[in-house]
Write an enzyme that holds these catalytic residues in place. Structure first.
Site, PDB file in Angstrom:
ATOM      1  CE  LYS A 175      -1.617   2.977   2.402  1.00 36.82           C
ATOM      2  NZ  LYS A 175      -1.464   4.221   1.641  1.00 36.82           N
ATOM      3  CD  GLU A 252      12.283   0.730  10.802  1.00 33.52           C
ATOM      4  OE1 GLU A 252      12.978   1.707  11.113  1.00 33.52           O
ATOM      5  OE2 GLU A 252      12.455  -0.407  11.271  1.00 33.52           O
ATOM      6  CB  CYS A 286      12.541   9.048   8.955  1.00 33.14           C
ATOM      7  SG  CYS A 286      13.667   8.014   8.023  1.00 33.14           S
ATOM      8  CD  GLU A 386       9.219  13.207  11.838  1.00 29.80           C
ATOM      9  OE1 GLU A 386       8.047  12.784  11.882  1.00 29.80           O
ATOM     10  OE2 GLU A 386      10.161  12.533  11.378  1.00 29.80           O
TER      11      GLU A 386
HETATM   12  P1  NAD Z   1       2.076   8.828   7.436  1.00 26.32           P
HETATM   13  O1  NAD Z   1       2.126   8.203   8.764  1.00 26.32           O
HETATM   14  O2  NAD Z   1       1.131   9.938   7.210  1.00 26.32           O
HETATM   15  O3  NAD Z   1       1.745   7.754   6.308  1.00 26.32           O
HETATM   16  C1  NAD Z   1       2.506   6.568   6.164  1.00 26.32           C
HETATM   17  C2  NAD Z   1       1.637   5.548   5.464  1.00 26.32           C
HETATM   18  O4  NAD Z   1       0.582   5.165   6.349  1.00 26.32           O
HETATM   19  C3  NAD Z   1       0.964   6.046   4.200  1.00 26.32           C
HETATM   20  O5  NAD Z   1       0.936   5.008   3.252  1.00 26.32           O
HETATM   21  C4  NAD Z   1      -0.442   6.368   4.668  1.00 26.32           C
HETATM   22  O6  NAD Z   1      -1.392   6.302   3.640  1.00 26.32           O
HETATM   23  C5  NAD Z   1      -0.682   5.300   5.692  1.00 26.32           C
HETATM   24  N1  NAD Z   1      -1.665   5.624   6.727  1.00 26.32           N
HETATM   25  C6  NAD Z   1      -2.111   6.844   7.090  1.00 26.32           C
HETATM   26  N2  NAD Z   1      -2.973   6.723   8.123  1.00 26.32           N
HETATM   27  C7  NAD Z   1      -3.056   5.400   8.418  1.00 26.32           C
HETATM   28  C8  NAD Z   1      -3.751   4.634   9.390  1.00 26.32           C
HETATM   29  N3  NAD Z   1      -4.544   5.208  10.284  1.00 26.32           N
HETATM   30  N4  NAD Z   1      -3.573   3.297   9.410  1.00 26.32           N
HETATM   31  C9  NAD Z   1      -2.733   2.698   8.531  1.00 26.32           C
HETATM   32  N5  NAD Z   1      -2.058   3.366   7.573  1.00 26.32           N
HETATM   33  C10 NAD Z   1      -2.212   4.698   7.518  1.00 26.32           C
HETATM   34  O7  NAD Z   1       3.584   9.223   7.109  1.00 26.32           O
HETATM   35  P2  NAD Z   1       4.117   9.988   5.838  1.00 26.32           P
HETATM   36  O8  NAD Z   1       3.648  11.383   5.957  1.00 26.32           O
HETATM   37  O9  NAD Z   1       3.837   9.202   4.602  1.00 26.32           O
HETATM   38  O10 NAD Z   1       5.690   9.891   6.083  1.00 26.32           O
HETATM   39  C11 NAD Z   1       6.347  10.764   6.913  1.00 26.32           C
HETATM   40  C12 NAD Z   1       6.608  10.127   8.265  1.00 26.32           C
HETATM   41  O11 NAD Z   1       7.264   8.881   8.085  1.00 26.32           O
HETATM   42  C13 NAD Z   1       7.550  10.953   9.106  1.00 26.32           C
HETATM   43  O12 NAD Z   1       7.129  10.921  10.435  1.00 26.32           O
HETATM   44  C14 NAD Z   1       8.876  10.219   8.945  1.00 26.32           C
HETATM   45  O13 NAD Z   1       9.785  10.464   9.985  1.00 26.32           O
HETATM   46  C15 NAD Z   1       8.429   8.813   8.888  1.00 26.32           C
HETATM   47  N6  NAD Z   1       9.431   7.979   8.234  1.00 26.32           N
HETATM   48  C16 NAD Z   1      10.158   7.088   8.973  1.00 26.32           C
HETATM   49  C17 NAD Z   1      11.152   6.321   8.365  1.00 26.32           C
HETATM   50  C18 NAD Z   1      12.020   5.355   9.136  1.00 26.32           C
HETATM   51  O14 NAD Z   1      12.734   4.565   8.517  1.00 26.32           O
HETATM   52  N7  NAD Z   1      12.010   5.356  10.456  1.00 26.32           N
HETATM   53  C19 NAD Z   1      11.384   6.469   6.997  1.00 26.32           C
HETATM   54  C20 NAD Z   1      10.609   7.385   6.283  1.00 26.32           C
HETATM   55  C21 NAD Z   1       9.626   8.120   6.911  1.00 26.32           C
END
Ligand code: NAD
Length: 483
Positions: A175, A252, A286, A386
């Site tokens: 997804k 992550e 991240c 963040e």
């Molecule tokens: P997000 O949490 O908004 O979305 C991540 C994914 O989760 C997307 O595919 C989204 O559609 C889905 N999603 C959203 N709400 C959901 C729910 N309630 N249940 C299940 N899935 C859901 O994050 P983002 O904005 O796409 O990415 C940015 C964030 O990701 C930042 O906080 C960043 O630090 C983190 N990040 C962490 C790593 C790591 O390796 N630790 C790497 C990249 C990004």
């Protein structure tokens, strides 16, 4: 559509959502529509889960590591052959400059090759527990796994975090994040359209409203494990919902990482990395070093040069070769960052930036000028939360103890940079940092062979390396008695 029109891939076929609905993704540089996607709901998810379950139970994927390895290696080659195209569509969807897309796709290929090689290394162990008894600890794939992906590095992170699940013999539903689904799906299409040996149903995709379908996935009884890379609140929501069916969860999550710079550092190298570590990908990383924990003894000179670096960054259109920083991903993200900037102005000294950038043809996109704040209170939201944009917070220190306390002073623990030429200090401080990665005298030292992940609220589990592979298995203890 310059990126493409994509359907869901379920049970070996690209197909529209059951509802027939579609959604459009626009380039964050100028709002131009670039991708069309299936807008899925629970009915599509049920089909994808049934497809992945059938493949897991009926195909020999789980028992054929050589096939898995060969297919993943072919996939890496296909990505290499399509390199230029993948870089361009990644830039168009995410807004990142082409130079950054080249790094991302290059990294993704490297992670894919590592996953391909891991597939043939799923070892268990045995133990002689009594004269007439032998125990076998057999590693078996978990079953049906869903990979929920973020938008900031949509290709690398899909490959790094989810493809090892395939390598370990599971079947997978990907997804992608809506904003960057096109480039993730283009990578999957290379596999599905060019590798006929891929068994039907081993990989499936679902696109649509992330929160809605993400919640259905988390609660779905037909799924064995969710692996997700994204924000902290999303991670908590997944954990809460997954508890109902005791799914395995691997997360992550976010960070508020410090670059800890001592006066005895290599000044120029530290300077370069302190700028790159926050301003690359417009701060949407991240592992961004969004805090600079800086020795007061060199602060004036260091900050003067850092401001020069920040002001030399050229925001612009993603495909313009002169561009060195793209926009942030979307309007609400931009507004969230501007709101943090206002908080910063009220409690810290603004050294540079602090506004929406609209020159150089950037008026239709979501650009923020590289921004640096000096010494906000330690409990301020710009220190603790963040921001996920090109905003750096500087915290100065006098002693090593103070530096460690500042570095560890948030709820996150994803990574830290440590800059010093004193070996003893490096050893002392790196052991005290509460962080899943500590990079000494450089930053973003990732490697497919090496685990990465978070302490504290930065996540659960590890990605990459051996742990990022075997987390997709169960251990079955088979105890045999003989006469
Ligand atoms: P997000 O949490 O908004 O979305 C991540 C994914 O989760 C997307 O595919 C989204 O559609 C889905 N999603 C959203 N709400 C959901 C729910 N309630 N249940 C299940 N899935 C859901 O994050 P983002 O904005 O796409 O990415 C940015 C964030 O990701 C930042 O906080 C960043 O630090 C983190 N990040 C962490 C790593 C790591 O390796 N630790 C790497 C990249 C990004």
């Amino acid at each position: 559509m310059r990126v493409g029109e994509f359907q869901n891939y379920i049970d070996g076929k690209w197909q529209d959502a059951v509802s027939g609905k579609k959604t459009t993704v626009c380039c964050p540089c100028d709002g131009e529509p670039v991708t069309s996607l299936a807008c899925s709901d629970g009915r599509d998810i049920d089909l994808a889960v049934a497809s992945a379950r059938r493949a897991f139970e009926e195909e020999d994927w789980a028992f054929n590591p050589r096939l898995r390895s060969d297919i993943l290696m072919k996939w890496a080659t296909l990505m290499q052959e399509d390199f230029a195209h993948l870089c361009e569509i990644l830039s168009l969807e995410s807004g990142k400059p082409l130079a950054e897309s080249r790094i991302e796709i290059g990294n993704a290929i490297n992670y894919m090759k590592y996953a391909a090689s891991s597939a043939r290394t799923l070892y268990g162990s045995t133990s002689t527990v009594a004269k007439n008894r032998l125990s076998m600890m057999n590693r078996e794939p978990c079953g049906v796994i869903v990979g929920i992906e973020p938008w900031n590095y949509p290709v690398t992170l899909m490959v790094r975090d989810s493809i090892p699940a395939l390598a370990a013999g599971n079947t997978l539903i990907v997804k992608p994040a809506t904003q960057t689904s096109g480039c993730s799906l283009a990578v999957i299409k290379l596999l599905t359209d060019n590798v006929p040996e891929l068994p039907r149903g081993v990989i499936n995709t679902i696109t649509g409203p992330g929160g809605e379908i993400g919640r259905i996935f988390s609660e779905h009884p037909g799924i064995d494990m969710i692996t997700m890379t994204g924000g902290l609140e999303t991670g908590k929501d997944i954990m809460r919902r997954a508890a109902g069916t005791m799914k395995k969860v691997s997360l992550e999550l976010g960070g508020k990482s410090p670059n800890v710079v001592f006066a005895d550092c290599d000044f120029d190298k530290a300077l370069t990395w302190c700028a790159n570590a926050i301003f690359s990908n417009a701060g949407q990383t991240c592992t961004a070093a969004s805090r600079l924990v800086l020795d007061e003894a060199i602060a004036d000179r260091f900050l003067e040069k850092l401001v020069e670096r920040a002001e030399s960054i050229r925001p612009g259109y993603c495909l313009d070769p002169e561009t060195t920083m793209g926009p942030v991903d979307n309007e609400s993200q931009m507004n969230k960052i501007l709101n943090y900037i206002e908080i910063g102005k009220s409690c810290a000294k603004l050294l540079t930036g602090g506004y929406r950038y609209m020159e150089n043809g950037c008026d239709k996109g979501f650009y923020i000028a590289p921004t640096i704040f000096l010494n906000p209170p330690a409990d301020s939201p710009i220190v603790q939360e963040e921001i996920f944009g090109p905003v750096l917070v500087v915290q100065t220190f006098k002693t090593e103890e103070e530096a460690i306390a500042l570095a560890n002073g948030t709820k996150f623990g994803l990574c830290a940079g440590l800059w010093s030429t004193d070996f003893n200090r490096v050893m002392r401080v790196s052991r005290k940092l509460k962080s899943g990665n500590v990079w000494v005298n450089h930053y973003t030292g990732f490697a497919p062979e090496c685990e990465t992940g978070g302490y504290k609220e930065s996540g659960l589990d590890r990605a990459a390396g051996v742990d990022g592979f075997i987390k997709y298995t169960e251990i079955k203890h088979i105890n045999m008695e003989f006469g």
